[in-house]
Design an enzyme around this catalytic site. Structure first.
Site, PDB file in Angstrom:
ATOM      1  N   ASP A  34      -5.008  -3.593  28.356  1.00 14.61           N
ATOM      2  CA  ASP A  34      -4.316  -2.664  29.214  1.00 14.61           C
ATOM      3  C   ASP A  34      -3.015  -3.354  29.638  1.00 14.61           C
ATOM      4  OD1 ASP A  34      -4.119  -0.543  31.251  1.00 14.61           O
ATOM      5  OD2 ASP A  34      -4.648  -2.115  32.671  1.00 14.61           O
ATOM      6  N   ASP A  74      -8.151  -3.699  34.051  1.00 17.19           N
ATOM      7  CA  ASP A  74      -8.295  -3.923  35.492  1.00 17.19           C
ATOM      8  C   ASP A  74      -8.662  -2.663  36.261  1.00 17.19           C
ATOM      9  OD1 ASP A  74      -5.685  -2.735  35.036  1.00 17.19           O
ATOM     10  OD2 ASP A  74      -5.367  -3.079  37.163  1.00 17.19           O
ATOM     11  N   ASP A  83     -10.447   1.964  33.461  1.00 17.19           N
ATOM     12  CA  ASP A  83     -10.794   1.106  32.335  1.00 17.19           C
ATOM     13  C   ASP A  83     -12.298   0.891  32.218  1.00 17.19           C
ATOM     14  OD1 ASP A  83      -8.119   0.775  31.641  1.00 17.19           O
ATOM     15  OD2 ASP A  83      -7.869  -0.906  33.012  1.00 17.19           O
TER      16      ASP A  83
HETATM   17  P1  ADP Z   1      -2.331   2.122  33.022  1.00 12.42           P
HETATM   18  O1  ADP Z   1      -3.107   1.192  33.905  1.00 12.42           O
HETATM   19  O2  ADP Z   1      -2.586   1.843  31.566  1.00 12.42           O
HETATM   20  O3  ADP Z   1      -0.856   2.152  33.314  1.00 12.42           O
HETATM   21  P2  ADP Z   1      -3.451   4.556  34.351  1.00 12.42           P
HETATM   22  O4  ADP Z   1      -4.382   5.460  33.637  1.00 12.42           O
HETATM   23  O5  ADP Z   1      -3.950   3.794  35.517  1.00 12.42           O
HETATM   24  O6  ADP Z   1      -2.858   3.626  33.215  1.00 12.42           O
HETATM   25  O7  ADP Z   1      -2.208   5.411  34.847  1.00 12.42           O
HETATM   26  C1  ADP Z   1      -1.443   6.140  33.933  1.00 12.42           C
HETATM   27  C2  ADP Z   1      -0.286   6.807  34.583  1.00 12.42           C
HETATM   28  O8  ADP Z   1      -0.726   7.837  35.485  1.00 12.42           O
HETATM   29  C3  ADP Z   1       0.564   5.896  35.425  1.00 12.42           C
HETATM   30  O9  ADP Z   1       1.484   5.174  34.637  1.00 12.42           O
HETATM   31  C4  ADP Z   1       1.240   6.905  36.347  1.00 12.42           C
HETATM   32  O10 ADP Z   1       2.344   7.492  35.699  1.00 12.42           O
HETATM   33  C5  ADP Z   1       0.187   7.971  36.570  1.00 12.42           C
HETATM   34  N1  ADP Z   1      -0.546   7.795  37.831  1.00 12.42           N
HETATM   35  C6  ADP Z   1      -1.845   7.456  37.985  1.00 12.42           C
HETATM   36  N2  ADP Z   1      -2.195   7.387  39.288  1.00 12.42           N
HETATM   37  C7  ADP Z   1      -1.068   7.677  40.000  1.00 12.42           C
HETATM   38  C8  ADP Z   1      -0.753   7.770  41.401  1.00 12.42           C
HETATM   39  N3  ADP Z   1      -1.661   7.525  42.340  1.00 12.42           N
HETATM   40  N4  ADP Z   1       0.506   8.106  41.746  1.00 12.42           N
HETATM   41  C9  ADP Z   1       1.439   8.324  40.795  1.00 12.42           C
HETATM   42  N5  ADP Z   1       1.207   8.256  39.478  1.00 12.42           N
HETATM   43  C10 ADP Z   1      -0.019   7.931  39.062  1.00 12.42           C
HETATM   44 MG    MG Z   2      -4.368  -0.574  34.546  1.00 15.49          MG
END
Ligand code: ADP
Ligand code: MG
Length: 347
Positions: free
Chosen positions: A46, A240, A244
């Protein structure tokens, strides 16, 4: 009969492996990982919070139709209920500007997209471009070209502004990938929910050639599942986030960041990197390989000696005591051999 010392020496090797791993800040949660870790051929990782610090900085803000403090108050109120690193950065930024939160009546997180809330009877969406596209909200076109994490706010289905954020690589991120390559793990993949352009730019800096962006948690799962099913591939996933957890469980060895990581990720992991350093993945692989070699030597050695003693016994060359001494001797040798797991400097 199995040589007496054999099960003992295998157990000892695994226990010593766990000890060596702990000394290098890797906590083994599932026993099988001591050994599976050494057979890993593919590393999927990730990005956010795993290779990057997950500590975002807001670099730009643009309000549309409302004032900047109003936009920030909305964002603060919605994001303070989320634990996502992006949310934490927005909260930090808003608090620094002395913005205070307003009442929100409803809020839920949309994995891989952002958050949805109701404020004063109006629907408020905070999240990425994908979220806005899915909800058919029109946004300025240039936002797609930005090589920065874009968080867009929409109020009542209308674009109300955006923030640009940037994340930084962890100190040892480049070294972490280089060490894996040195160990001969060449199949390294970056799987991220972040924008494709950002994921690719980070991949270039990290010397990772397979980068996949815009992935939803289920896309990550599909990717891992396909690889895990391929014979001959032994896949580790390093992550993390709460999102995931399923991929950590699906992979042959799931590795989670212990400090930054969410509880769900840690609970699904086989190995936990306690100090969040991605370079510990290579350390764990090196220790795992050492353990595999030693366990194999002990098994072959013990069975070999046992075979010789049995044969010699059958031909009348060995007394009962001779056989007992051979068994004990082999067990002792296996113990000394296993202890090398602790002594060898791995990195
Ligand atoms: P990663 O850890 O691989 O970046 P995530 O699945 O955690 O992936 O998040 C993917 C995307 O979703 C983030 O890059 C963001 O654009 C959006 N996102 C997720 N949670 C939030 C949040 N609380 N506020 C704003 N954007 C969010
Ligand atoms: Mg992440």
């Amino acid at each position: 009969a199995v040589p007496e010392g054999l099960p003992m020496s295998v157990t000892l090797s695994l226990a010593l492996n766990m000890r060596r791993m702990l000394k290098t800040n890797n906590l083994v949660r599932k026993m099988h990982a001591c050994e599976t870790m050494g057979a890993i051929t593919v590393i999927c990782t990730d990005k956010t919070g795993t290779l990057t610090t997950g500590c975002f900085d807001v670099t730009d803000i643009q309000a549309h139709g409302i004032s900047e403090p109003e936009l920030l108050a909305l964002l603060l109120s919605v994001e303070q209920k989320s634990t996502h690193p992006i949310a934490q950065a927005i909260v930090r930024y808003a608090k620094k500007q002395n913005i205070s939160a307003i009442n929100i009546s409803e809020m839920h997180e949309l994995a891989g997209h952002g958050v949805e809330a109701v404020i004063g009877g109006q629907e408020v969406l905070v999240g990425n471009i994908r979220l806005m596209k899915e909800r058919v909200i029109s946004i300025p076109e240039e936002l797609s070209d930005k090589v920065a994490t874009v968080v867009i706010c929409a109020i009542g289905k209308k674009y109300a502004g955006h923030l640009l954020l940037s994340d930084t690589l962890k100190d040892d991120a480049v070294e972490a990938i280089a060490k894996l390559r040195k160990l001969g793990v060449t199949d390294i993949r970056l799987l991220s929910g972040d924008k494709k352009e950002i994921v690719e730019s980070f991949a270039k800096r990290l010397d990772i050639d397979l980068a996949y962006g815009n992935l939803l948690p289920e896309d990550k799962a599909t990717h891992i599942r396909e690889m895990v099913e391929e014979p001959g591939k032994s896949v580790a996933f390093v992550g993390d986030g709460m999102n995931d957890a399923p991929v950590l469980a699906l992979s042959h060895v799931g590795i989670a960041m212990g400090g930054l990581g969410s509880d769900a990720a840690i609970e699904s992991a086989d190995v936990v990197i306690q100090n969040d350093q991605p370079s510990k993945v290579a350390t764990a692989i090196a220790i795992g390989r050492k353990t595999r070699t030693i366990v194999r030597q002990n098994i072959i050695g013990a069975l070999g000696v046992k075979g010789i003693v049995l044969l010699a016994g059958a031909l009348g060359y060995v007394t009962l005591w001779g056989a007992v001494f051979a068994d004990v001797g082999v067990a002792l040798l296996a113990v000394f051999n296993s202890v090398r797991i602790l002594n060898r400097k791995v990195w």
